[in-house]
Design a protein around this motif. Structure first.
Motif, PDB file in Angstrom:
ATOM      1  N   THR A   5     -30.708 -21.447 -69.199  1.00 28.40           N
ATOM      2  CA  THR A   5     -31.223 -22.388 -67.782  1.00 28.40           C
ATOM      3  C   THR A   5     -31.042 -23.610 -68.147  1.00 28.40           C
ATOM      4  O   THR A   5     -31.179 -24.157 -69.162  1.00 28.40           O
ATOM      5  N   PRO A   6     -30.733 -24.443 -67.076  1.00 26.68           N
ATOM      6  CA  PRO A   6     -30.377 -25.937 -67.196  1.00 26.68           C
ATOM      7  C   PRO A   6     -31.499 -26.586 -67.794  1.00 26.68           C
ATOM      8  O   PRO A   6     -32.913 -26.396 -67.360  1.00 26.68           O
ATOM      9  N   TYR A   7     -31.483 -27.243 -69.007  1.00 28.39           N
ATOM     10  CA  TYR A   7     -32.270 -28.181 -69.654  1.00 28.39           C
ATOM     11  C   TYR A   7     -32.281 -29.592 -69.105  1.00 28.39           C
ATOM     12  O   TYR A   7     -31.561 -29.925 -68.442  1.00 28.39           O
ATOM     13  N   TYR A   8     -33.643 -30.172 -69.319  1.00 28.30           N
ATOM     14  CA  TYR A   8     -33.806 -31.518 -68.967  1.00 28.30           C
ATOM     15  C   TYR A   8     -34.102 -31.832 -67.324  1.00 28.30           C
ATOM     16  O   TYR A   8     -34.859 -32.517 -67.050  1.00 28.30           O
ATOM     17  N   ASN A   9     -32.926 -31.380 -66.701  1.00 26.77           N
ATOM     18  CA  ASN A   9     -33.173 -31.427 -65.077  1.00 26.77           C
ATOM     19  C   ASN A   9     -34.465 -30.958 -64.646  1.00 26.77           C
ATOM     20  O   ASN A   9     -34.779 -31.324 -63.576  1.00 26.77           O
ATOM     21  N   LYS A  10     -34.962 -29.670 -65.176  1.00 25.50           N
ATOM     22  CA  LYS A  10     -36.292 -29.075 -64.633  1.00 25.50           C
ATOM     23  C   LYS A  10     -36.063 -28.562 -63.361  1.00 25.50           C
ATOM     24  O   LYS A  10     -36.759 -29.073 -62.344  1.00 25.50           O
ATOM     25  N   PRO A  11     -35.036 -27.789 -63.258  1.00 24.60           N
ATOM     26  CA  PRO A  11     -35.037 -27.268 -61.560  1.00 24.60           C
ATOM     27  C   PRO A  11     -35.966 -26.255 -61.311  1.00 24.60           C
ATOM     28  O   PRO A  11     -36.656 -25.780 -62.247  1.00 24.60           O
ATOM     29  N   THR A  12     -36.112 -26.162 -59.860  1.00 29.80           N
ATOM     30  CA  THR A  12     -37.080 -25.174 -59.203  1.00 29.80           C
ATOM     31  C   THR A  12     -36.230 -23.822 -59.668  1.00 29.80           C
ATOM     32  O   THR A  12     -35.260 -23.618 -60.136  1.00 29.80           O
ATOM     33  N   GLN A  13     -37.304 -23.064 -59.485  1.00 32.02           N
ATOM     34  CA  GLN A  13     -36.846 -21.351 -59.265  1.00 32.02           C
ATOM     35  C   GLN A  13     -35.628 -21.187 -58.561  1.00 32.02           C
ATOM     36  O   GLN A  13     -34.672 -20.530 -58.912  1.00 32.02           O
ATOM     37  N   VAL A  71     -28.673 -14.188 -69.299  1.00 31.21           N
ATOM     38  CA  VAL A  71     -29.325 -15.391 -69.040  1.00 31.21           C
ATOM     39  C   VAL A  71     -30.117 -15.703 -70.155  1.00 31.21           C
ATOM     40  O   VAL A  71     -30.835 -14.865 -71.043  1.00 31.21           O
ATOM     41  N   TYR A  72     -30.280 -16.891 -70.562  1.00 33.27           N
ATOM     42  CA  TYR A  72     -30.963 -17.496 -71.570  1.00 33.27           C
ATOM     43  C   TYR A  72     -32.224 -18.332 -71.347  1.00 33.27           C
ATOM     44  O   TYR A  72     -32.028 -19.350 -70.618  1.00 33.27           O
ATOM     45  N   ASN A  73     -33.622 -17.701 -71.591  1.00 37.07           N
ATOM     46  CA  ASN A  73     -34.801 -18.380 -71.119  1.00 37.07           C
ATOM     47  C   ASN A  73     -35.453 -18.783 -72.242  1.00 37.07           C
ATOM     48  O   ASN A  73     -36.063 -17.871 -73.128  1.00 37.07           O
ATOM     49  N   VAL A  74     -35.629 -20.177 -72.685  1.00 40.00           N
ATOM     50  CA  VAL A  74     -36.254 -20.782 -73.719  1.00 40.00           C
ATOM     51  C   VAL A  74     -36.942 -22.198 -73.196  1.00 40.00           C
ATOM     52  O   VAL A  74     -36.500 -23.179 -73.333  1.00 40.00           O
ATOM     53  N   PRO A  75     -38.139 -21.697 -72.586  1.00 42.24           N
ATOM     54  CA  PRO A  75     -38.917 -22.760 -72.020  1.00 42.24           C
ATOM     55  C   PRO A  75     -39.257 -24.001 -73.024  1.00 42.24           C
ATOM     56  O   PRO A  75     -39.292 -25.351 -72.702  1.00 42.24           O
ATOM     57  N   GLY A  76     -39.256 -23.618 -74.520  1.00 43.28           N
ATOM     58  CA  GLY A  76     -39.700 -24.674 -75.284  1.00 43.28           C
ATOM     59  C   GLY A  76     -38.631 -25.649 -75.584  1.00 43.28           C
ATOM     60  O   GLY A  76     -38.822 -26.760 -75.845  1.00 43.28           O
ATOM     61  N   ARG A  77     -37.482 -25.474 -75.172  1.00 42.39           N
ATOM     62  CA  ARG A  77     -36.247 -26.122 -75.218  1.00 42.39           C
ATOM     63  C   ARG A  77     -35.859 -26.869 -73.880  1.00 42.39           C
ATOM     64  O   ARG A  77     -35.393 -28.064 -73.805  1.00 42.39           O
ATOM     65  N   THR A  78     -36.131 -26.036 -72.847  1.00 38.12           N
ATOM     66  CA  THR A  78     -35.449 -26.638 -71.767  1.00 38.12           C
ATOM     67  C   THR A  78     -36.602 -27.041 -70.684  1.00 38.12           C
ATOM     68  O   THR A  78     -36.080 -27.871 -69.757  1.00 38.12           O
ATOM     69  N   SER A  79     -37.980 -26.826 -71.049  1.00 35.11           N
ATOM     70  CA  SER A  79     -38.943 -27.262 -70.113  1.00 35.11           C
ATOM     71  C   SER A  79     -39.093 -26.671 -68.578  1.00 35.11           C
ATOM     72  O   SER A  79     -39.587 -27.039 -67.714  1.00 35.11           O
ATOM     73  N   VAL A  80     -38.310 -25.468 -68.742  1.00 35.00           N
ATOM     74  CA  VAL A  80     -38.197 -24.805 -67.277  1.00 35.00           C
ATOM     75  C   VAL A  80     -38.640 -23.065 -67.936  1.00 35.00           C
ATOM     76  O   VAL A  80     -37.796 -22.925 -68.788  1.00 35.00           O
ATOM     77  N   ASN A  81     -39.385 -22.488 -67.124  1.00 32.66           N
ATOM     78  CA  ASN A  81     -39.545 -21.238 -67.360  1.00 32.66           C
ATOM     79  C   ASN A  81     -38.914 -20.236 -66.180  1.00 32.66           C
ATOM     80  O   ASN A  81     -39.151 -20.496 -65.036  1.00 32.66           O
ATOM     81  N   VAL A 101     -25.132 -10.877 -63.538  1.00 36.30           N
ATOM     82  CA  VAL A 101     -26.331 -10.956 -64.320  1.00 36.30           C
ATOM     83  C   VAL A 101     -26.602  -9.666 -64.867  1.00 36.30           C
ATOM     84  O   VAL A 101     -27.145  -8.701 -64.179  1.00 36.30           O
ATOM     85  N   LYS A 102     -26.634  -9.467 -66.070  1.00 31.20           N
ATOM     86  CA  LYS A 102     -26.821  -8.197 -66.531  1.00 31.20           C
ATOM     87  C   LYS A 102     -28.014  -8.148 -67.548  1.00 31.20           C
ATOM     88  O   LYS A 102     -28.614  -6.935 -68.085  1.00 31.20           O
ATOM     89  N   GLY A 103     -28.519  -8.996 -68.026  1.00 29.53           N
ATOM     90  CA  GLY A 103     -29.615  -8.991 -68.978  1.00 29.53           C
ATOM     91  C   GLY A 103     -30.159 -10.654 -69.001  1.00 29.53           C
ATOM     92  O   GLY A 103     -29.812 -11.454 -68.633  1.00 29.53           O
ATOM     93  N   ILE A 104     -30.972 -10.670 -70.090  1.00 30.15           N
ATOM     94  CA  ILE A 104     -31.819 -11.915 -70.673  1.00 30.15           C
ATOM     95  C   ILE A 104     -32.002 -11.993 -72.053  1.00 30.15           C
ATOM     96  O   ILE A 104     -32.345 -10.887 -72.776  1.00 30.15           O
ATOM     97  N   LYS A 105     -31.814 -12.889 -72.562  1.00 33.16           N
ATOM     98  CA  LYS A 105     -32.263 -13.573 -73.894  1.00 33.16           C
ATOM     99  C   LYS A 105     -33.560 -14.187 -73.673  1.00 33.16           C
ATOM    100  O   LYS A 105     -33.484 -15.273 -73.132  1.00 33.16           O
ATOM    101  N   GLU A 106     -34.849 -13.491 -74.067  1.00 31.49           N
ATOM    102  CA  GLU A 106     -36.086 -13.896 -73.557  1.00 31.49           C
ATOM    103  C   GLU A 106     -36.724 -14.583 -74.834  1.00 31.49           C
ATOM    104  O   GLU A 106     -36.969 -13.890 -75.897  1.00 31.49           O
ATOM    105  N   ALA A 107     -36.976 -15.919 -74.805  1.00 32.08           N
ATOM    106  CA  ALA A 107     -37.371 -16.497 -76.313  1.00 32.08           C
ATOM    107  C   ALA A 107     -38.902 -17.371 -75.783  1.00 32.08           C
ATOM    108  O   ALA A 107     -39.137 -18.334 -76.367  1.00 32.08           O
ATOM    109  N   THR A 108     -39.578 -16.687 -74.832  1.00 32.08           N
ATOM    110  CA  THR A 108     -40.721 -17.250 -74.683  1.00 32.08           C
ATOM    111  C   THR A 108     -41.734 -16.739 -75.552  1.00 32.08           C
ATOM    112  O   THR A 108     -42.886 -17.275 -75.857  1.00 32.08           O
TER     113      THR A 108
END
Length: 292
Positions: free
Chosen positions: A104-112, A132-142, A158-165
């Motif tokens: 997910t785009p980091y730093y920009n903090k986009p909306t859902q 898709v890679y979801n890692v809010p600890g690095r991107t600041s967006v969940n 979109v077939k799946g997700i790498k979930e790092a929450t």
């Protein structure tokens, strides 16, 4: 090619400031020999943030060439710049990667809504499987579960997700909303086993840089309903998981691989070597696990 089991988020070896192709190819070959189920070049662990575009493309090309179709290659191709993500994803497809890992785009903090638009824009230009890679600890967006489900419905790529929450409530909702066809991969080595229990199929792992066999065996044991063996391997890996994040990834992983004789230690600023205290702790964990 089926994506499941243990997939290593590969480190990128350097030598004198350049990508060490020889060491990288040796590392890939060792991973496959050890029974790894897939490889992920140019993720966070691969120091993608400090690779030039030319280096990024080269690292993915080397990986695909060395693997030669033996296991899936999921190429890191994400960016907080949608245009750049499109270009990197296009290269991943042209190179022959089996899927693209898109953070997910980091730093920009986009909306859902912005997140959905980002992935739709990439899919409109490049059609290939997306993880898709979801890692809010690095991107600041969940990336929220209902948004993941919407993307799964509306974006065929979109077939799946790498979930790092590390949040089991969130990953449970992802599976609840998306269903069993969705590929749920852990991006958090500490919670692989419980994630498998709620419907996950594997992990994109940091610790499997140093112990690919054990992580792959844990996933296989769970899938074979050998829960005792899976639990045993989970607790074997736990001290190593802690050691891999004793300082910022991938410094501990690269230090460990150096001590194991797999690569020469080199990271790019702003990464720096481990502190002496943490290096001693890492040494103890590697020795206790029989890796050195």
């Amino acid at each position: 090619m089926q994506i499941r089991g243990a997939l290593t988020a590969l480190v990128t070896p350097f030598k004198n400031g350049q990508v060490d192709e020889e060491a990288y190819r040796r590392l890939i070959e060792w991973q496959i020999e050890q029974g790894i189920n897939g490889l992920v070049p140019c993720g966070t662990t691969g120091e993608s943030a400090t690779l030039s575009h030319e280096e990024h493309r080269n690292v993915i090309s080397i990986c695909v060439d060395q693997v030669k179709g033996r296991v899936p290659v999921i190429a890191g191709a994400g960016s907080n710049n949608t245009k750049e993500a499109i270009e990197l994803t296009r290269h991943a497809k042209e190179t022959g990667a089996d899927a693209a890992l898109l953070i997910t785009p980091y730093y920009n903090k986009p909306t859902q809504e912005g997140l959905v638009a980002h992935f739709k824009a990439i899919a409109a230009e490049v059609s290939m499987p997306f993880i898709v890679y979801n890692v809010p600890g690095r991107t600041s967006v969940n990336l929220l579960p209902k948004t993941v489900a919407r993307m799964f419905r509306e974006i065929p790529e979109v077939k799946g997700i790498k979930e790092a929450t590390g949040d089991l409530k969130q990953v449970s909702e992802v599976m609840e909303f998306c269903g069993p066809e969705f590929i749920l991969l852990s991006g958090d080595d500490f919670t692989v086993l419980p994630l498998l229990a709620v419907g996950g199929v594997g992990v994109i792992s940091v610790v499997s840089n140093i112990c690919p066999s054990q992580m792959a065996r844990m996933c296989t044991a769970f899938q074979s309903c050998d829960f005792g063996e899976a639990r045993k391997l989970h607790y074997f890996l736990n001290p190593l998981n802690r050691a891999m994040f004793i300082e910022t990834n991938p410094v501990p992983a690269k230090t460990a691989l150096t001590k194991m004789g797999k690569i020469n230690f080199e990271v790019r600023l702003p990464m720096v070597p481990l502190s002496p205290e943490h290096e001693r702790e890492l040494d103890a964990a590697l020795k206790n696990a029989g890796l050195v």
